[in-house]
Design a protein around this motif. Sequence first.
Motif, PDB file in Angstrom:
ATOM      1  N   PHE A  77      96.995  -0.223  22.337  1.00  0.00           N
ATOM      2  CA  PHE A  77      95.663   0.284  22.141  1.00  0.00           C
ATOM      3  C   PHE A  77      94.412   0.293  22.054  1.00  0.00           C
ATOM      4  O   PHE A  77      93.346   0.731  22.255  1.00  0.00           O
ATOM      5  N   VAL A  78      94.651  -0.005  20.708  1.00  0.00           N
ATOM      6  CA  VAL A  78      93.289  -0.286  19.893  1.00  0.00           C
ATOM      7  C   VAL A  78      92.796  -1.535  20.129  1.00  0.00           C
ATOM      8  O   VAL A  78      92.850  -2.427  20.126  1.00  0.00           O
ATOM      9  N   ASP A  79      91.093  -1.436  20.641  1.00  0.00           N
ATOM     10  CA  ASP A  79      89.855  -2.916  20.851  1.00  0.00           C
ATOM     11  C   ASP A  79      89.031  -2.515  19.664  1.00  0.00           C
ATOM     12  O   ASP A  79      88.288  -1.853  19.385  1.00  0.00           O
ATOM     13  N   PHE A  80      89.886  -3.698  18.622  1.00  0.00           N
ATOM     14  CA  PHE A  80      88.877  -3.834  16.728  1.00  0.00           C
ATOM     15  C   PHE A  80      87.976  -4.636  17.495  1.00  0.00           C
ATOM     16  O   PHE A  80      86.746  -4.530  16.310  1.00  0.00           O
ATOM     17  N   GLY A  81      87.634  -5.183  18.930  1.00  0.00           N
ATOM     18  CA  GLY A  81      86.419  -5.512  19.058  1.00  0.00           C
ATOM     19  C   GLY A  81      85.178  -4.564  19.042  1.00  0.00           C
ATOM     20  O   GLY A  81      84.380  -4.397  18.224  1.00  0.00           O
ATOM     21  N   ALA A  82      85.792  -3.775  19.772  1.00  0.00           N
ATOM     22  CA  ALA A  82      84.456  -2.085  19.943  1.00  0.00           C
ATOM     23  C   ALA A  82      84.705  -1.447  18.037  1.00  0.00           C
ATOM     24  O   ALA A  82      83.595  -1.155  17.950  1.00  0.00           O
ATOM     25  N   ALA A  83      86.061  -1.390  17.921  1.00  0.00           N
ATOM     26  CA  ALA A  83      85.897  -0.511  16.676  1.00  0.00           C
ATOM     27  C   ALA A  83      84.593  -1.181  15.630  1.00  0.00           C
ATOM     28  O   ALA A  83      84.508  -0.696  14.630  1.00  0.00           O
ATOM     29  N   ALA A  84      84.799  -2.457  15.466  1.00  0.00           N
ATOM     30  CA  ALA A  84      83.933  -3.238  14.509  1.00  0.00           C
ATOM     31  C   ALA A  84      82.722  -2.426  15.029  1.00  0.00           C
ATOM     32  O   ALA A  84      81.607  -3.179  13.437  1.00  0.00           O
ATOM     33  N   GLY A  85      82.214  -2.806  16.294  1.00  0.00           N
ATOM     34  CA  GLY A  85      80.649  -1.624  15.985  1.00  0.00           C
ATOM     35  C   GLY A  85      80.541  -0.600  15.859  1.00  0.00           C
ATOM     36  O   GLY A  85      79.055   0.444  16.607  1.00  0.00           O
ATOM     37  N   LEU A  86      81.412   0.179  15.118  1.00  0.00           N
ATOM     38  CA  LEU A  86      80.986   1.720  15.245  1.00  0.00           C
ATOM     39  C   LEU A  86      79.941   1.314  14.390  1.00  0.00           C
ATOM     40  O   LEU A  86      79.315   2.999  14.319  1.00  0.00           O
ATOM     41  N   GLY A  87      79.713   0.737  13.312  1.00  0.00           N
ATOM     42  CA  GLY A  87      78.316   1.590  12.318  1.00  0.00           C
ATOM     43  C   GLY A  87      78.954   2.721  11.463  1.00  0.00           C
ATOM     44  O   GLY A  87      80.101   2.534  11.186  1.00  0.00           O
ATOM     45  N   ALA A  88      78.337   3.259  11.109  1.00  0.00           N
ATOM     46  CA  ALA A  88      78.554   4.844  10.832  1.00  0.00           C
ATOM     47  C   ALA A  88      79.577   5.714  11.096  1.00  0.00           C
ATOM     48  O   ALA A  88      80.249   6.554  10.123  1.00  0.00           O
ATOM     49  N   GLY A  89      80.128   5.117  12.198  1.00  0.00           N
ATOM     50  CA  GLY A  89      81.663   6.280  13.620  1.00  0.00           C
ATOM     51  C   GLY A  89      82.393   5.591  11.945  1.00  0.00           C
ATOM     52  O   GLY A  89      83.392   6.806  11.906  1.00  0.00           O
ATOM     53  N   TRP A  90      82.829   4.399  11.061  1.00  0.00           N
ATOM     54  CA  TRP A  90      83.603   4.386   9.946  1.00  0.00           C
ATOM     55  C   TRP A  90      84.403   5.146   9.016  1.00  0.00           C
ATOM     56  O   TRP A  90      84.712   5.796   8.489  1.00  0.00           O
ATOM     57  N   ALA A  91      82.460   6.014   8.987  1.00  0.00           N
ATOM     58  CA  ALA A  91      82.816   6.887   7.810  1.00  0.00           C
ATOM     59  C   ALA A  91      83.554   8.186   7.971  1.00  0.00           C
ATOM     60  O   ALA A  91      84.013   8.959   7.273  1.00  0.00           O
ATOM     61  N   TRP A  92      83.088   8.231   9.304  1.00  0.00           N
ATOM     62  CA  TRP A  92      84.202  10.170  10.050  1.00  0.00           C
ATOM     63  C   TRP A  92      85.163   9.629  10.161  1.00  0.00           C
ATOM     64  O   TRP A  92      85.911  10.728   9.898  1.00  0.00           O
ATOM     65  N   LEU A  93      85.644   8.273  10.561  1.00  0.00           N
ATOM     66  CA  LEU A  93      87.535   7.605  10.262  1.00  0.00           C
ATOM     67  C   LEU A  93      87.669   7.529   9.397  1.00  0.00           C
ATOM     68  O   LEU A  93      89.350   8.525   9.101  1.00  0.00           O
ATOM     69  N   ALA A  94      87.310   7.223   8.248  1.00  0.00           N
ATOM     70  CA  ALA A  94      87.315   7.378   6.962  1.00  0.00           C
ATOM     71  C   ALA A  94      87.956   8.879   6.686  1.00  0.00           C
ATOM     72  O   ALA A  94      88.759   9.135   5.792  1.00  0.00           O
TER      73      ALA A  94
END
Length: 315
Positions: free
Chosen positions: A194-211
């Motif tokens: 269910f994961v769209d890695f292409g969309a996830a790659a463009g999250l930018g600062a969103g990665w800090a929130w996910l981490a």
Amino acid sequence: MRNETRGTAELTLAMVLSGTLGIFVVESGASPFEVVFFRCLFGAVALGAYSLARGYFTGHGLTPRKLGLAALGGVFIVFNWVFLFEAYEATSISFATVVYHTQPFFLVVLGAVLFRERITAAKFGWLGLAFVGLVLVSGIRPGDTASLKGLGFALAAAVLYALSTIVTKRITGVRPHLVALVQVLVGLPLLLPFVDFGAAAGLGAGWAWLAGLGLIHTGLMYVLMYAAYQKLPTAKIAVLAFTYPAVAMVADWAVYGHHIGLVQALGVPLIVLASLKVTLSAKGPERPRGRVAGPAPRTAAHAPEAVSPAATRSA
């Protein structure tokens, strides 16, 4: 610092962290499936590193049966997160969190359905009171499809958490950190399609929130909870658990300006009171506190049973 005082501080901090979880979910900008996948990924790293450092893999106590039960609980806990985060998206963090705290009632109902456990007249009364509170909190008007959708997602999340609790309670002699580790590891192959890695790659600062969701809300938060369970009586655990929805509602109002209406607010204390009464009656008599043996998704802190996140109904 006295043991109980320290346990109170640890569990309060864990519940405060849990109350900010919705902010991290929304600010990440990712879809609920992607949020849960990366929460599982970062959470597995945090819990695995902690368990390794503490030597929990030595004499872990996991057998094929216990591993299977932990994995099944993981399926329930992972999709519980997905539905809860879908509820955030459909309505608001405050609304979803309050509805989500109907978990103890589903635990009672499932116990009666699956194991023919007797529901006392008192519990029927508290279930009725909680239902009234739920009707008031929902505040759904004809044509309000968003609220109806959010209500459905939050209730589905509560049912799945109750199922996870039922399964995880049957795991004995295993550290809760290892049970939680198995549960988040199960989420990786489960959610991968269910994961769209292409969309996830463009999250930018969103990665800090996910981490943060994985390292703080899954790693640190669970470590704090499990440490606190060894030091506190079950009554105090049950009371402190309500720090979570209180913080979630304040955070939702402070960051996004969301708040529930006056009529909805009347339902909150009804759900809280009924949930507390059902939770405490389900605990039974106090047991001596000691070493906690081996989700959320939210089971008192006593040896040698496994403890899941459902113990305090944190997300």
